[in-house]
Enzyme design. Structure first.
Site, PDB file in Angstrom:
ATOM      1  N   ASP A 108      34.933  -4.969  14.543  1.00 20.12           N
ATOM      2  CA  ASP A 108      34.010  -3.954  15.043  1.00 20.12           C
ATOM      3  C   ASP A 108      34.727  -2.868  15.835  1.00 20.12           C
ATOM      4  O   ASP A 108      35.812  -3.086  16.399  1.00 20.12           O
ATOM      5  CB  ASP A 108      32.959  -4.593  15.956  1.00 20.12           C
ATOM      6  CG  ASP A 108      31.923  -5.396  15.191  1.00 20.12           C
ATOM      7  OD1 ASP A 108      32.116  -5.624  13.982  1.00 20.12           O
ATOM      8  OD2 ASP A 108      30.923  -5.812  15.814  1.00 20.12           O
ATOM      9  N   ASP A 109      34.069  -1.715  15.896  1.00 19.60           N
ATOM     10  CA  ASP A 109      34.371  -0.618  16.824  1.00 19.60           C
ATOM     11  C   ASP A 109      35.542   0.262  16.422  1.00 19.60           C
ATOM     12  O   ASP A 109      35.903   1.176  17.165  1.00 19.60           O
ATOM     13  CB  ASP A 109      34.610  -1.123  18.253  1.00 19.60           C
ATOM     14  CG  ASP A 109      33.414  -1.832  18.840  1.00 19.60           C
ATOM     15  OD1 ASP A 109      32.343  -1.793  18.212  1.00 19.60           O
ATOM     16  OD2 ASP A 109      33.549  -2.448  19.918  1.00 19.60           O
ATOM     17  N   HIS A 158      28.329   0.915  12.119  1.00 20.01           N
ATOM     18  CA  HIS A 158      28.225   0.296  13.451  1.00 20.01           C
ATOM     19  C   HIS A 158      27.726   1.299  14.487  1.00 20.01           C
ATOM     20  O   HIS A 158      28.031   1.160  15.671  1.00 20.01           O
ATOM     21  CB  HIS A 158      29.587  -0.261  13.849  1.00 20.01           C
ATOM     22  CG  HIS A 158      29.553  -1.241  14.986  1.00 20.01           C
ATOM     23  ND1 HIS A 158      28.655  -2.284  15.064  1.00 20.01           N
ATOM     24  CD2 HIS A 158      30.328  -1.337  16.106  1.00 20.01           C
ATOM     25  CE1 HIS A 158      28.882  -2.977  16.153  1.00 20.01           C
ATOM     26  NE2 HIS A 158      29.886  -2.421  16.820  1.00 20.01           N
ATOM     27  N   HIS A 162      28.128   3.800  19.935  1.00 21.83           N
ATOM     28  CA  HIS A 162      28.064   2.462  20.544  1.00 21.83           C
ATOM     29  C   HIS A 162      27.394   2.456  21.922  1.00 21.83           C
ATOM     30  O   HIS A 162      27.488   1.474  22.663  1.00 21.83           O
ATOM     31  CB  HIS A 162      29.473   1.871  20.660  1.00 21.83           C
ATOM     32  CG  HIS A 162      29.521   0.370  20.631  1.00 21.83           C
ATOM     33  ND1 HIS A 162      29.257  -0.420  21.735  1.00 21.83           N
ATOM     34  CD2 HIS A 162      29.820  -0.488  19.638  1.00 21.83           C
ATOM     35  CE1 HIS A 162      29.400  -1.701  21.421  1.00 21.83           C
ATOM     36  NE2 HIS A 162      29.740  -1.779  20.142  1.00 21.83           N
ATOM     37  N   HIS A 259      37.490  -7.611  17.097  1.00 21.54           N
ATOM     38  CA  HIS A 259      37.485  -6.170  17.366  1.00 21.54           C
ATOM     39  C   HIS A 259      38.869  -5.587  17.097  1.00 21.54           C
ATOM     40  O   HIS A 259      39.890  -6.233  17.379  1.00 21.54           O
ATOM     41  CB  HIS A 259      37.079  -5.887  18.815  1.00 21.54           C
ATOM     42  CG  HIS A 259      35.641  -6.208  19.099  1.00 21.54           C
ATOM     43  ND1 HIS A 259      35.202  -7.492  19.317  1.00 21.54           N
ATOM     44  CD2 HIS A 259      34.541  -5.414  19.177  1.00 21.54           C
ATOM     45  CE1 HIS A 259      33.889  -7.484  19.523  1.00 21.54           C
ATOM     46  NE2 HIS A 259      33.460  -6.237  19.446  1.00 21.54           N
TER      47      HIS A 259
END
Length: 446
Positions: A108-109, A158, A162, A259
């Site tokens: 993620d991210d 995603h 965020h 991540h």
């Protein structure tokens, strides 16, 4: 009395003159799915809440524990085969081996300066993974995003930035970020994705409105069932990340959260050990795609956020965006449309169009009024009291609508109920059913 007033929808059953409360009180956001278009009561008793129409009964587990799998898309053997048989995931992607175990590494991210190192490790290990990308990071790292796709890895949406307070303060902003990120990924890689992961996961962040609106637009929301713990605080050391993974529960299908963003160099350091651990256990590594059944957390009783319901305009804006992509051919995944649900009782049939029923948490929800009248009964609402009554052959079931429902012109027509549990309250059982992309049919006893 206070508990009664707080209830969003409460089922009351009269059985041979005895007044009974059907299970525990049902709270808004937990069992009542209320939108501008319809009301949906997800259960009639707590007993039936754990018995969805499709799939195995949902296991009631503590909210803080791991995800349960969504049953949407499950196909069931047809009545014509002569008997009920076990559910088979014929619409879903099978494991690589018949008796094998599959693992999905998800990052993620990103993309960030650490992502190329992750890609190098994956390449040397001969495995592929799934990257849930942030739109703003894609815009800053076009070449890395392109490399992810070129090397055969999957990508997912995603959100753009965020930021929880923006994403979960209202669905309008969430949808805007999804569309913006979708375009950023396409501009960088030339592909569209229907995979989506909610920042922070869906638990306490998503309500049913978020799930429904995203599903309507063709997005598949993936949580996880193994948390590496690499984002619990800043600078989690590699050995702790590896220990978290090894201490996690094993299952035939694993979705591991990692991540690759700035600040997660320790995750990169831990990755070879994580891969070695799962290889040693015989897992096959694969990428998520539209055919893989999503893992999703249980919906929380209470959200972290105070916000209004998803509006029709917000939902329609995202759907129009998705429809345009599908129509242009840019997005391979197509939204299932036009599949009617047929309910059979003897020689009689109730046919519900694609927009007249919904699959919610494994249960088919249908219009109460249409179902009741087809069975020779009636359903209506007392505007003064807010009580919706359904009556079939002398058996009565009552729903007590909340204040919001009283402002609707025709709440009795818009109340959607789970078909199995509702029929059971009238002493009617389901004998068989088929539910897949092409054939959706239910047979109830005569």
């Amino acid at each position: 009395m206070r508990r009664f007033i707080q209830a969003s929808i409460c089922l009351v059953v009269i059985w041979f003159g005895i007044l009974q409360i059907g299970g525990s009180l049902i709270y808004k956001g937990e069992a009542a799915r209320i939108s501008n278009e319809s009301y949906s009561a997800s259960t009639v008793t707590y007993q039936y809440e754990t018995q969805p129409l499709l799939g195995e009964p949902i296991q009631i587990i503590p909210e803080e524990e791991i995800a349960i799998e969504n049953v949407e898309g499950i196909a069931v053997s047809s009545k014509e085969e002569g008997k009920k048989s076990d559910i088979t995931n014929t619409n879903l992607k099978p494991d690589k081996r018949v008796d094998g175990k599959t693992i999905y590494l998800t990052f993620d991210d990103g993309p960030s300066k650490h992502t190329p190192k992750v890609l190098d490790i994956l390449k040397s290990e001969g495995i592929q993974a799934t990257f849930f990308l942030l739109g703003e990071q894609v815009q800053q790292n076009h070449s890395i995003a392109k490399r992810i796709v070129e090397e055969g890895h999957a990508v997912g949406n995603h959100s753009f930035n965020h930021k929880y307070e923006q994403l979960y303060g209202g669905f309008g902003e969430f949808a805007e970020q999804i569309m913006k990120t979708d375009d950023a990924i396409y501009n960088a890689t030339g592909i569209r994705t229907t995979l989506l992961r909610a920042p922070g996961g869906t638990h306490t962040n998503f309500d049913q409105g978020y799930f429904d609106a995203l599903a309507e637009a063709g997005y598949q929301v993936h949580d996880w069932n193994v948390d590496s713990g690499d984002s619990k605080r800043r600078g989690v050391p590699a050995d702790e990340i590896v220990a978290n993974v090894k201490n996690s529960k094993l299952a035939n299908t694993l979705n591991v959260l990692l991540h690759d963003s700035v600040g997660h160099e320790q995750s990169v350091k831990a990755l070879p050990q994580i891969i070695s651990y799962y290889k040693g256990l015989g897992y096959q590594f694969d990428v998520l795609d539209e055919s893989v059944k999503p893992m999703q957390f249980q919906t929380a009783k209470r959200l972290k956020w105070s916000r209004g319901s998803v509006t029709s305009s917000q939902q329609n804006k995202l759907k129009m965006f998705a429809d345009r992509l599908d129509g242009s051919g840019e997005r391979k995944h197509k939204i299932e449309a036009g599949t009617s649900l047929i309910v059979n009782r003897g020689d009689e049939q109730l046919i519900l169009g694609a927009g007249e029923y919904k699959l919610i948490e494994g249960s088919i929800h249908v219009p109460l009024k249409k179902l009741t009248e087809w069975l020779g009964g009636e359903a209506e609402m007392d505007q003064k009291s807010g009580i919706i009554e359904a009556n079939i052959q002398g058996k009565q079931v009552f729903w007590l609508a909340d204040a919001d429902a009283l402002t609707t012109q025709s709440p009795a027509e818009k109340l959607n109920v789970p078909i199995r549990a509702t029929l059971s309250e009238f002493g009617i059982s389901i004998e068989d059913y088929v539910y897949n992309s092409d054939h959706r049919e239910v047979w109830i006893e005569e």
